[in-house]
Design a protein around this motif. Structure first.
Motif, PDB file in Angstrom:
ATOM      1  N   VAL A  64      -1.222  45.969  26.735  1.00 15.65           N
ATOM      2  CA  VAL A  64      -1.335  44.281  26.505  1.00 15.65           C
ATOM      3  C   VAL A  64      -2.394  43.705  26.638  1.00 15.65           C
ATOM      4  O   VAL A  64      -2.160  43.300  28.041  1.00 15.65           O
ATOM      5  N   ASP A 114      -4.450  39.805  22.470  1.00 14.43           N
ATOM      6  CA  ASP A 114      -3.428  39.646  22.551  1.00 14.43           C
ATOM      7  C   ASP A 114      -3.070  38.731  22.337  1.00 14.43           C
ATOM      8  O   ASP A 114      -2.390  38.312  21.670  1.00 14.43           O
ATOM      9  N   VAL A 214       5.039  41.259  21.269  1.00 13.35           N
ATOM     10  CA  VAL A 214       3.858  41.909  21.323  1.00 13.35           C
ATOM     11  C   VAL A 214       4.250  43.541  21.161  1.00 13.35           C
ATOM     12  O   VAL A 214       3.419  44.375  20.820  1.00 13.35           O
TER      13      VAL A 214
END
Length: 357
Positions: A64, A114, A214
């Motif tokens: 991430v 992200d 995520v």
């Protein structure tokens, strides 16, 4: 002699056998191929450990990608995300978020991210402009999740009548479970991360939840890391509370008004700030007023900050026959004793203890 010939013959036989053995070994490509097809023992161990070692199996490109505006926030992300996240911090060591202007390179970090974590409340709202320009980026403000905790930014103004001996009632007498302080009538103080319990109960859980959205397969890792970090923050909170309980002096003058949350949590009082607004040099009239405030409150130390100029603090300290010590709200990688959030808070506790005992 007969025995010697027998030994010579035996030796020749042994040599021949060894020679053909070497040829056979060199020609055994099928056997070598079979060996190469055997699974790697390390990989077997990783697969057997499963979720517990998910961090070890995540390729760099699958992590991430997170951007945080300030170092303390970036370190909290690191503590919760561990090896499953890649964190870039926009604000460099020694810079102030109040006066920061992002570069083109930093804008590219946001484009590739992200998630973008920022504080909000006017501290680092330049992150919003970067995220909006980047397009499809998750933008998360810590202040939005902290509505029940926020304090109003309420500096002393010269045009207000005030008594030097007055009590600045910022809710110092409180229960930990009562966070409605009636401080919701003006601009909010954004320095929420300087209260470790807000980090524990609001900021770190919010980060964990966003990371899970995520990267759901990392949920177990995020929750384990969160629990460990919260335990560390509980320990930090007890350590600070115990130390502050021994302080003889409870009031202080900071360089800019960053320490209200810390003061509220631990029963201290930020009497005034040298710079009413960060980056705005104090007037001669205000500095004279600060000298009076210091004398009235028996304050012998003026706190400066590494991110803002400290000349005015030195002038005031000389006027009161005191000294200047350095509190740091931000820290950073490569900054001695301040390379993690917990280290940063312990450093500030050490400075406060030196000043207020």
């Amino acid at each position: 002699m007969k025995m010697k010939r027998s030994l010579d013959a035996l030796l020749k036989i042994v040599i021949v056998i060894c020679f053909f053995s070497v040829l056979l070994l060199n020609g055994c490509s099928p056997a070598t191929s079979e060996q190469s097809e055997q699974p790697d023992s390390t990989q077997i161990q990783i697969e057997e450990q499963g979720k517990q070692d998910i961090e070890a199996t995540v390729p760099e490109e699958e992590k991430v990608k997170v951007v945080a505006t300030i170092f303390p926030l970036a370190d909290i992300v690191d503590q919760v995300g561990g090896e499953l996240v890649e964190v870039n911090v926009l604000l460099g060591s020694g810079a102030s978020p109040h006066t920061f202007e992002p570069t083109v390179e930093q804008a590219r970090f946001v484009t590739d991210a992200d998630l973008v974590f920022f504080i909000g409340g006017g501290l680092d709202d330049w992150a919003v402009r970067l995220a909006e320009a980047a397009g499809n980026v998750g933008l998360v403000a810590m202040m939005d999740a902290s509505e029940d905790w926020v304090l109003d930014y309420d500096p002393i103004h010269l045009d207000e009548e005030h008594d030097h001996d007055h009590d600045h009632d910022h809710g110092h007498e409180h229960d930990d479970d009562d966070h409605d302080h009636d401080h919701h009538h003006g601009p909010h103080d954004p320095h929420i991360w300087l209260d470790p319990m807000i980090v524990k109960d609001v900021i770190a859980p919010l980060i964990a939840g966003q990371l899970q959205e995520v990267y759901p397969q990392g949920s177990e890792v995020f929750q384990e890391n969160l629990a460990r970090f919260q335990d560390e923050l509980d320990l930090l909170n007890r350590e600070i509370a115990e130390a502050v309980g021994s302080f003889q002096q409870k009031r202080f003058i900071s360089y800019h008004s960053a320490w209200n949350y810390f003061a509220w949590r631990y029963g201290l009082e930020e009497v005034a700030a040298v710079e009413e607004f960060p980056g705005k040099e104090p007037s001669a009239k205000w500095m004279a007023e600060l000298v009076k405030l210091a004398a009235a409150n028996n304050i012998q130390v003026i706190f400066a900050e590494p991110q803002l100029g400290g000349n005015a603090a030195q002038v005031i300290a000389e006027e009161i026959g005191g000294e200047v010590l350095l509190l740091d709200p931000l820290g950073g990688k490569g900054v001695r004793e301040r390379e993690s959030y917990v280290e940063l808070m312990r450093y500030n506790l050490k400075i406060l203890t030196e000043a207020m005992r």
